[in-house]
Design an enzyme around this catalytic site. Structure first.
Site, PDB file in Angstrom:
ATOM      1  N   SER A 277      41.798  61.532  56.011  1.00 29.75           N
ATOM      2  CA  SER A 277      41.886  60.316  56.831  1.00 29.75           C
ATOM      3  C   SER A 277      40.558  59.650  57.176  1.00 29.75           C
ATOM      4  O   SER A 277      40.562  58.570  57.766  1.00 29.75           O
ATOM      5  CB  SER A 277      42.634  60.625  58.136  1.00 29.75           C
ATOM      6  OG  SER A 277      44.007  60.796  57.886  1.00 29.75           O
TER       7      SER A 277
ATOM      8  N   LYS B  76      39.978  55.997  56.373  1.00 30.47           N
ATOM      9  CA  LYS B  76      40.425  54.870  57.213  1.00 30.47           C
ATOM     10  C   LYS B  76      39.290  54.074  57.849  1.00 30.47           C
ATOM     11  O   LYS B  76      39.516  52.974  58.345  1.00 30.47           O
ATOM     12  CB  LYS B  76      41.379  55.390  58.288  1.00 30.47           C
ATOM     13  CG  LYS B  76      42.692  55.886  57.696  1.00 30.47           C
ATOM     14  CD  LYS B  76      43.512  56.734  58.644  1.00 30.47           C
ATOM     15  CE  LYS B  76      44.747  57.275  57.921  1.00 30.47           C
ATOM     16  NZ  LYS B  76      45.453  58.312  58.686  1.00 30.47           N
TER      17      LYS B  76
ATOM     18  N   SER C 269      45.026  57.409  63.868  1.00 25.97           N
ATOM     19  CA  SER C 269      45.044  57.711  62.436  1.00 25.97           C
ATOM     20  C   SER C 269      46.400  57.441  61.803  1.00 25.97           C
ATOM     21  O   SER C 269      46.867  58.197  60.935  1.00 25.97           O
ATOM     22  CB  SER C 269      44.644  59.181  62.199  1.00 25.97           C
ATOM     23  OG  SER C 269      44.259  59.397  60.865  1.00 25.97           O
TER      24      SER C 269
ATOM     25  N   LYS D  52      35.481  59.520  62.739  1.00 22.53           N
ATOM     26  CA  LYS D  52      36.869  59.657  62.308  1.00 22.53           C
ATOM     27  C   LYS D  52      37.106  61.062  61.789  1.00 22.53           C
ATOM     28  O   LYS D  52      36.281  61.639  61.070  1.00 22.53           O
ATOM     29  CB  LYS D  52      37.178  58.641  61.204  1.00 22.53           C
ATOM     30  CG  LYS D  52      38.631  58.624  60.770  1.00 22.53           C
ATOM     31  CD  LYS D  52      39.511  58.010  61.842  1.00 22.53           C
ATOM     32  CE  LYS D  52      40.997  58.153  61.491  1.00 22.53           C
ATOM     33  NZ  LYS D  52      41.469  59.565  61.664  1.00 22.53           N
TER      34      LYS D  52
END
Length: 437
Positions: free
Chosen positions: A76, A79, A134, A247
């Protein structure tokens, strides 16, 4: 008398030979001394992550590298680039309505905010859902809205990544769900994060550690979101001083992944760790960031009489800027402005824009009167690495040349005196013979 004269000449010849040899080897002697005094690049920290990159965002210097160019699954952390492209292509007040493809991803096992088919939220809401919660389905829907399909949006991502200098990255989707052809590297993700934190909207959204999506056309209750990156919570158990953006990521294929940006003083570091197990992604990030702040600081390059400089370099804390070297591009001598690259040992440490002193491109930010901040100090410009001598060699060289000249003059004077003495002896012998006759 002759023996004494011969001894003097021999001693002078030896002195001349020694001085001549010493004059030919000043660089070797001084280089050995400089090497002994030079500060080595700090020893790398131990960690358990599969790949790591520590980037100084201000200078572009790589302070630590562990397999940073190996291709690995990102999960993720993908992103952050998705969010950047949304910010660059949409307005915060724009809306997005969820279709079947995106709604089908709002299922258990996926990171999500539980959207419903036909539900509408704002882009502001969508960005918070992407960066804080997320949410996979939100990434898919904004990708379709912007590019027409997930595949087309992935092509935009790859193009943007390549423009940032990424060489080991290929994205297949907007959310990082597993795909054999969806990969990146720790170095490439650091470059992407470096660009993301230049964006004010990106940083503003990351600063909202919690956020509430108000009731929509399909839901009567608000949705409360919280950032998954524990190190951003300064007062929390895992908080890290200065961390302001980042992140998390996890899939079975990628394991844990983490991107973190932290700022102390005016030094902004980006740490990326890939392929981590358990809590290594947090512990290793903390260790690597500590390594950066404990061992390095930035120097603002200072103008000289001949050049105006605008740039910052990263150096080990106890190192001297004069130990660094630089290279100029081909044709620099004929250019009004050009970019100079600086190095310490074999490490790239930053660049400077160079122009003649007094030109219109002068920058007050690099004037000699600028004051260093907590992690910044002004520095004189080191000599280029392709020059034969540095300014530190000039004084010893002049002294040795001077000694050479003095020794040569002494030898000449001694030779003249000896010649005079020989002439006097011959004259005395001649006069003595005449008297005998």
């Amino acid at each position: 008398m002759y023996r004494k004269s011969h001894t003097v000449r021999a001693a002078l010849c030896l002195l001349l030979t020694f001085v001549f040899v010493a004059a030919c080897l000043p660089q070797t002697i001084l280089a050995a001394s400089d090497t002994k005094a030079a500060v080595s690049w700090p020893e790398a920290p131990e960690n358990n992550s599969g790949a790591v990159c520590l980037l100084d965002s201000e200078t572009g210097a790589i302070l630590y590298d562990k397999n940073m160019d190996e291709q690995r699954y990102p999960a993720s952390i993908t992103k952050i680039l998705t969010a950047l492209l949304v910010i660059e292509n949409k307005q915060m007040a724009d809306t997005v309505t969820f279709g079947e493809q995106a709604a089908s991803e709002s299922i258990p096992g996926n990171a999500r905010i539980n959207v419903q088919l036909g539900e509408t939220i704002t882009i502001e809401d969508a960005l918070h859902a992407i960066l804080l919660a997320s949410a996979n389905e939100v990434c898919t829907q904004v990708a379709i809205d912007i590019a027409g399909s997930v595949e087309a949006f992935a092509a935009m991502m790859n193009e943007r990544a390549a423009a940032l200098g990424c060489t080991n990255t290929h994205f297949m989707n907007a959310n990082g769900l597993p795909d054999p052809n969806h990969y990146t590297s720790a170095h490439d993700m650091a470059l992407i994060m470096q660009e993301c934190i230049k964006n004010e909207t990106f940083c503003r959204i990351e600063s909202d550690l919690t956020y509430t999506i108000q009731p929509t056309n399909m839901t009567a209750a608000p949705r409360d979101l919280q950032n998954h990156h524990a190190m951003l919570f300064q007062d929390g158990q895992w908080g890290y001083q200065g961390a302001f953006a980042g992140k998390t990521g996890y899939t079975d294929e990628a394991h844990n992944t983490l991107v973190t940006a932290a700022k102390r003083g005016n030094m902004t570091l980006i740490c990326v760790v890939l392929t981590c197990d358990n809590l290594d992604y947090i512990n290793d990030t903390r260790t690597v960031l500590d390594y950066g702040y404990n061992n390095f600081k930035n120097y603002t390059l200072k103008n000289t009489k001949k050049e105006s400089l605008s740039g910052i370099v990263s150096l080990p804390k106890d190192a001297k800027i004069k130990a660094a070297t630089y290279t100029d591009p081909d044709g620099a001598a004929d250019s009004e402005t050009y970019t100079r690259q600086y190095f310490y040992e074999d490490h790239f440490i930053g660049t400077a824009e160079v122009s003649p002193a007094g030109s219109s491109s002068d920058s007050s930010s690099v004037s000699s009167s600028s004051e260093p901040s907590e992690n910044t100090g002004t520095a004189d410009v080191p000599a280029p690495e392709n020059k034969d001598q540095t300014s530190s060699l000039s004084t010893p060289l002049y002294i040795l040349v001077g000694l050479n000249v003095v020794a040569f003059l002494i030898l000449i004077i001694a030779a003249i005196n000896n010649a005079r003495k020989r002439r006097r002896r011959r004259k005395r012998r001649h006069n003595s013979k005449n008297r005998r006759r």
